[in-house]
Structure formats: C-alpha cells, structure tokens
Design a protein around this motif. Structure first.
Motif, short mmCIF file in Angstrom:
data_model
loop_
_atom_site.label_atom_id
_atom_site.label_comp_id
_atom_site.label_asym_id
_atom_site.label_seq_id
_atom_site.Cartn_x
_atom_site.Cartn_y
_atom_site.Cartn_z
N THR A 114 0.84 -1.20 0.00
CA THR A 114 0.00 0.00 0.00
C THR A 114 0.87 1.25 0.00
OG1 THR A 114 -0.08 0.19 2.40
CG2 THR A 114 -1.77 -1.20 1.36
N ARG A 148 -5.35 7.91 -9.21
CA ARG A 148 -6.00 6.60 -9.41
C ARG A 148 -7.40 6.56 -8.81
NH1 ARG A 148 -1.08 4.17 -7.68
NH2 ARG A 148 -2.10 3.74 -5.72
N THR A 149 -7.61 7.35 -7.76
CA THR A 149 -8.90 7.28 -7.07
C THR A 149 -9.90 8.34 -7.55
OG1 THR A 149 -8.06 8.67 -5.27
CG2 THR A 149 -7.89 6.29 -5.00
N CYS A 150 -9.44 9.27 -8.36
CA CYS A 150 -10.32 10.32 -8.88
C CYS A 150 -10.61 10.07 -10.35
CB CYS A 150 -9.69 11.69 -8.72
SG CYS A 150 -9.44 12.18 -7.01
N VAL A 166 -1.59 8.20 -6.21
CA VAL A 166 -2.70 7.63 -5.45
C VAL A 166 -3.97 8.42 -5.69
CG1 VAL A 166 -3.58 7.24 -3.11
CG2 VAL A 166 -1.24 6.58 -3.69
N VAL A 167 -3.86 9.74 -5.64
CA VAL A 167 -5.03 10.60 -5.86
C VAL A 167 -5.55 10.43 -7.28
CG1 VAL A 167 -5.80 13.00 -6.02
CG2 VAL A 167 -4.42 12.26 -4.08
#
Length: 97
Positions: A45, A91-93, A88-89
């Motif tokens: 992670t 990939r999640t947005c 990370v941001v």
C-alpha cells in the motif's frame, strides 16, 4: 565511465556528470523487472511505502553525511513522496469527459 581528473567528485562522460560514488554500481542504466517486482511486493500500500520513505529520511538525517548531501537526499525523498501521493489521488479520482 572514467575521468582523468582523479581529484574530482564527479565523473564526466558521454552520459553526463554523475557523482563518483555511482561508479560503485555495476550498471546504473540497467533495469530488471524481476527486481522491481520483488521491491514492489514489499510495499503493498501507499502507507507501507510512505512509512519506508519516512524511515529512510530519519536514517539519512541522523547519518554522518555532509549537511548538503542530507538536504539533497531529503529533497529527493520529499519529491518522490509527492509523486506517489499524486499517483494515489489520480487513481482514485475519475473525471468524466
């Protein structure tokens, strides 16, 4: 990579200028997917990777390296952590087009 000036702290050749300690690495420009996968498997992670970078930063700041090198390494680690956070941001947005 050779440099006739043995007193210099850098190597200057067709690839550019590199710190002399880079000559300790057998082949700086090679890449192994197997080695990358081994390293990636240790950090499942972003939190694991962030924790490892923080431990690395603490180790470097506590080392006996010259302050200039400590600052350079701390800056590189900080920049890498920013890149990871951005990844990370991103990939999640999801933005609809």
């Amino acid at each position: 990579m050779s440099n006739p000036n043995k007193g210099s702290n850098s190597i200057d050749d067709e690839f550019g200028k590199f710190p002399r300690y880079m000559s300790l690495v057998p082949d700086v420009f090679s890449f192994s997917y197997e080695e990358a996968l081994k390293a990636a498997s240790r950090f499942r992670t972003e939190a694991n990777l962030s924790q490892a970078f923080n431990a690395l930063l603490e180790f470097i700041l506590a080392s006996d390296l010259p302050d200039e090198q400590k600052e350079s390494l701390a800056q590189l680690i900080s920049e890498e952590m920013e890149v990871i956070s951005y990844a990370v941001v991103s990939r999640t947005c999801v933005v609809s087009i």
